[in-house]
Design an enzyme around this catalytic site. Structure first.
Site, PDB file in Angstrom:
ATOM      1  N   ASN A 292       0.802  -7.378   5.298  1.00  0.00           N
ATOM      2  CA  ASN A 292       0.131  -5.832   4.451  1.00  0.00           C
ATOM      3  C   ASN A 292      -0.929  -5.460   5.178  1.00  0.00           C
ATOM      4  O   ASN A 292      -1.317  -5.521   6.276  1.00  0.00           O
ATOM      5  CB  ASN A 292      -0.439  -6.336   3.597  1.00  0.00           C
ATOM      6  CG  ASN A 292       0.139  -6.760   2.301  1.00  0.00           C
ATOM      7  OD1 ASN A 292       1.781  -6.927   2.326  1.00  0.00           O
ATOM      8  ND2 ASN A 292      -0.444  -7.687   1.319  1.00  0.00           N
ATOM      9  N   TYR A 294      -3.441  -2.805   6.343  1.00  0.00           N
ATOM     10  CA  TYR A 294      -4.537  -1.208   5.443  1.00  0.00           C
ATOM     11  C   TYR A 294      -5.555  -1.140   6.830  1.00  0.00           C
ATOM     12  O   TYR A 294      -5.509   0.104   7.296  1.00  0.00           O
ATOM     13  CB  TYR A 294      -5.403  -1.881   4.443  1.00  0.00           C
ATOM     14  CG  TYR A 294      -4.014  -2.059   3.440  1.00  0.00           C
ATOM     15  CD1 TYR A 294      -4.183  -0.634   2.627  1.00  0.00           C
ATOM     16  CD2 TYR A 294      -3.772  -3.294   2.785  1.00  0.00           C
ATOM     17  CE1 TYR A 294      -2.953  -0.836   1.496  1.00  0.00           C
ATOM     18  CE2 TYR A 294      -2.779  -3.212   1.707  1.00  0.00           C
ATOM     19  CZ  TYR A 294      -1.863  -2.376   0.866  1.00  0.00           C
ATOM     20  OH  TYR A 294      -1.866  -2.686   0.230  1.00  0.00           O
TER      21      TYR A 294
END
Ligand code: BGC
Length: 488
Positions: A292, A294
């Protein structure tokens, strides 16, 4: 402008998590999770929001799968709520909870969408928290027993199993800073919870092999690459500490069978002596890693910070999302190449990437124009393609998120979806970003775009958006523009 093509067979998907979208957390005999308990504790959640209704996906899953099919999605990453299946966390199985995931997975299969199931996306059964939760060594066995039930029921269709979602966030948010469930603030508990999460991961992988799982299993981690603010020895050391704490603390044991050398120094007297045999358990061979991504962190030495003794430096040339996160796509290329260089040939999926930008609460004329999110996705998809070109074995991409949803303790105030949800009516509306993504999936390519200094581009888009909006929205968009310069 040329198109950046993705390899044949590259998997295009979207991701969600149970407590963030399902609603009806106690329906059909489910037990409460720590998130149900936390969100019902006064003062814990922005606006007192809870997951009681969320996107009502529990009842509207068929509509949501139809939307995914309309978008041409090839894969869908969701999570299973442990306490729907085992209301007390162990022992008695709640068949109706299992039936929900069976219906979901069947609907996905009928729509030609390949399921990726996360076994733990933060919603521990509250009954297990009462028995010590992630601090109790037995949790690894409880997790493996739960996982085995999920495999027995769903492995015929689920193609990818992810054991844990983001163990760093579970422990840093849940045990150190208290912003996430179960809301503890305890330095000594933090490494114990991390270690038991990793042991639980290892036991769940063992259980999958023991159950003759016929698909694949891996783990999902969030990686926030750390770059030094200066070349000073202090900043370089701080950067290494921050990287060890957030990134290598989880991947090193899983792939190399040992914690990073920095860990005892980071935790001081709170760092326990872990039994050597635990590392054989944690280091089970896995089939894929989910990353993930970000944000990155430009890091400086800061002795006032607990554990890493490092802090993020705001970047005046960058823009920031609604969660205050710097937009920086080139770091995604770096992350994917770094994983390959440090940990070797394991296939990678980008299991989450996306951005919260302001969208209005209600869709007027059945449309939501979200040019900032489109721009963000273009940049980040180009960054993934660049990593593939340079040899990273990236097999797929899951945008976060399919739907606007409960952003944990920030409630419904941050919208990450490519599909807008009106939380008053629960109506779904495709945002422009969903239409953009549908086209990307259809052609398997993305228009090339620079991933460099992009503040001006985002600003122009935001200003155009403000001009084309209603008077009441213009006020909100001005606030958005102000927040985007958070770095200054
Ligand atoms: C989590 C998601 C969350 C997203 C945005 C990730 O840390 O896995 O559940 O909504 O980031 O904050």
């Amino acid at each position: 402008m040329t198109d950046v093509r993705f390899p044949d067979g590259f998997v295009w998907g979207a991701a969600t998590a149970a407590y963030q979208i399902e609603g009806s957390p106690l329906a059909d005999g489910a037990g409460p999770s720590i998130w149900h308990r936390f969100s019902h504790t006064p003062g814990r959640m922005t606006n007192g929001d809870t997951g009681d209704v969320a996107c009502d996906h529990y009842h509207r899953y068929a509509e949501d799968v139809a939307i995914m099919r309309d978008l041409g999605l090839q894969a869908y990453r969701f999570s299973i709520s442990w306490s729907r299946i085992l209301p007390e966390g162990t022992g008695r199985v709640n068949q109706k909870g299992l039936d929900f995931y069976r219906r979901l997975v069947d609907a996905l299969r009928d729509a030609g969408i390949r399921p990726m199931a996360t076994l733990y996306h933060w919603d521990l059964p509250a009954a297990l928290d009462d028995r010590g939760g992630w601090l109790n060594r037995d949790v690894a066995d409880w997790f493996a027993d739960y996982a085995t039930i999920a495999y027995q029921t769903l492995d015929d269709t689920v193609e990818w199993w992810a054991t844990l979602n983001e163990p760093w966030v579970v422990t840093d948010g849940g045990y150190l800073h208290g912003a996430l469930a179960p809301g503890h603030r305890n330095l000594f508990e933090t490494p114990i919870a991390s270690h038991n999460l990793l042991r639980a991961h290892g036991r769940a992988v063992q259980a999958y092999r023991a159950a003759n799982g016929k698909h694949t299993i891996g783990i999902v981690v969030n990686i926030e690459p750390k770059y030094p603010h200066s070349e000073s020895e202090e900043d370089l050391a701080a950067t290494r500490r921050a990287d060890a704490y957030m990134n290598r603390q989880y991947l090193d044991p899983v792939f190399r069978g040992a914690y990073p050398a920095e860990m005892p120094d980071l935790f001081g007297e709170a760092w326990p002596d872990f039994p050597a045999a635990d590392f054989d358990l944690i280091k089970q061979p896995i089939d894929f890693v989910g990353i993930n991504y970000y944000l990155r962190a430009v890091t400086k030495n800061d002795p006032a910070q607990v554990i890493e003794r490092a802090a993020r430096v705001r970047q005046p040339q960058s823009i920031y999302t609604e969660t205050g996160w710097e937009v920086h796509a080139p770091a995604l290329t770096d992350v994917l190449l770094w994983f390959r260089d440090r940990y070797g040939a394991t296939p990678i999926y980008v299991t989450e990437n996306g951005a919260a930008f302001y969208d209005p609460p209600t869709a007027i004329d059945d449309t939501i124009n979200d040019p900032l999110r489109v721009h963000y996705l273009r940049q980040h998809l180009s960054a993934v393609a660049k990593a593939i070109e340079q040899g990273a074995d990236v097999r797929g991409y899951f945008v976060w998120s399919l739907l606007d949803n409960l952003e944990w303790s920030l409630g419904y105030t941050k919208r990450f979806g490519i599909i807008h949800v009106d939380f008053a009516t629960l109506k779904r509306t495709l945002k422009e970003s969903a239409k953009f993504y549908r086209e990307v999936v259809r052609v398997g390519a993305v228009p090339e775009i620079s991933g460099g200094q992009n503040k001006r581009e985002f600003f122009e888009l935001a200003e155009q958006l403000a001009q084309s909006s209603s008077a009441s929205e213009q006020k909100r968009l001005k606030e958005l523009l102000a927040r985007m310069t958070f770095g200054e």
